[in-house]
Design a protein around this motif. Structure first.
Motif: not given
Length: 291
Positions: A236-245, A281-291
């Protein structure tokens, strides 16, 4: 009191620590000697003789380490990346395993200008501060619920700011409290977390069992009590395209990536290993918004 050989004193200390089961006896003996002398460990060879009073102080601190009091409690410091933080009773001691997560986190921001970073379960604040040092243009938030750890985080943040570093923002509270982070929903370019993740009942070193805060280490029968809700909050904190670790136990190499992969809002889920080759550790990326 006659002067004595530093080399002999260190050799005796190594024997004492080895007999006590300290796994890094040589390194710890040298680091404690360097700490008491106020020099770098690499310069010990330039100090062949020490005063007898110094040897007595050295033997006392070695006896404390032999009782498995953490090295970092005796020196008052811990290191991560290029950052040194103050630590002591009441706060989790940063570990070398987190270095790889930090390196990945900094690299993930390489192409992002003025990034917003949120570090959950921040403890001493070391990850947040290390990112702030690497990226002075970043706006960094450190979130911690433990009053004891929070005091250390604030102390380290104040010390960092007093030294001319970019201030970081400390927030005290549980990351699951919806009121705590509402203003940061959808704005973070990066969320990092080193939460408690060791399964209850796991045998750990005395330094951890007797000195690290229990709530900063253990997290339920499977070690996932903190990570499961953290994933939702971080997404929920991530913006589209933001990263998580997220750092995790070395037994979570399959389970934590699976938890992230089950979230449709997260993509590019990748497992990473620490310097010893263990799942860490694991990483992911928030899905970007579709244009």
């Amino acid at each position: 009191m006659a002067r004595e050989s530093l080399r002999v004193a260190v050799m005796a200390a190594v024997q004492v620590l080895g007999d006590a089961g300290v796994p890094s006896a040589q390194v710890d003996a040298e680091l404690l000697a360097a700490h008491l002398l106020g020099i770098e460990r690499t310069r010990l060879g330039l100090t062949p003789l020490v005063e007898g009073e110094w040897v007595e102080r050295y033997r006392e601190v070695i006896s404390q380490r032999a009782r498995r009091i953490p090295l970092q409690y005796l020196t008052g410091q811990a290191h991560l990346g290029s950052v040194t933080v103050e630590v002591g009773p009441g706060v989790f001691i940063p570990r070398m395993e987190t270095e790889v997560l930090l390196a990945w986190a900094v690299q993930s921001l390489a192409q992002i200008q003025a990034p917003v970073v949120v570090d959950l379960c921040s403890g001493s604040g070391v990850i947040a501060l290390a990112i702030a040092v690497a990226r002075p243009d970043a706006t960094v938030y450190a979130v911690e619920r433990s009053a004891g750890a929070l005091a250390w985080a604030r102390r380290n943040a104040d010390r960092h700011r007093a030294g001319g570093g970019t201030p970081i923002h400390i927030r005290g509270g549980d990351f699951t409290d919806e009121r705590l982070l509402t203003d940061l929903d959808g704005v973070a370019d990066l969320v990092t977390a080193n939460p408690p993740y060791v399964p209850e009942g796991t045998k750990v070193e005395p330094e951890v069992a007797d000195h690290d805060p229990h709530e900063a280490v253990f997290a339920g029968a499977d070690g996932l009590d903190a990570i499961k809700p953290l994933i939702s909050v971080a997404a929920g904190l991530l913006k589209p395209g933001g990263y998580l670790a997220i750092e995790h136990d070395d037994t979570h190499g399959d389970s934590v990536p699976a938890l992230l992969s089950a979230r449709r809002i997260l993509a590019d889920v990748t497992e990473h290993h620490d310097l010893a080759g263990r799942p860490r550790f694991v990483t992911a990326q928030r899905v970007r918004l579709q244009r």
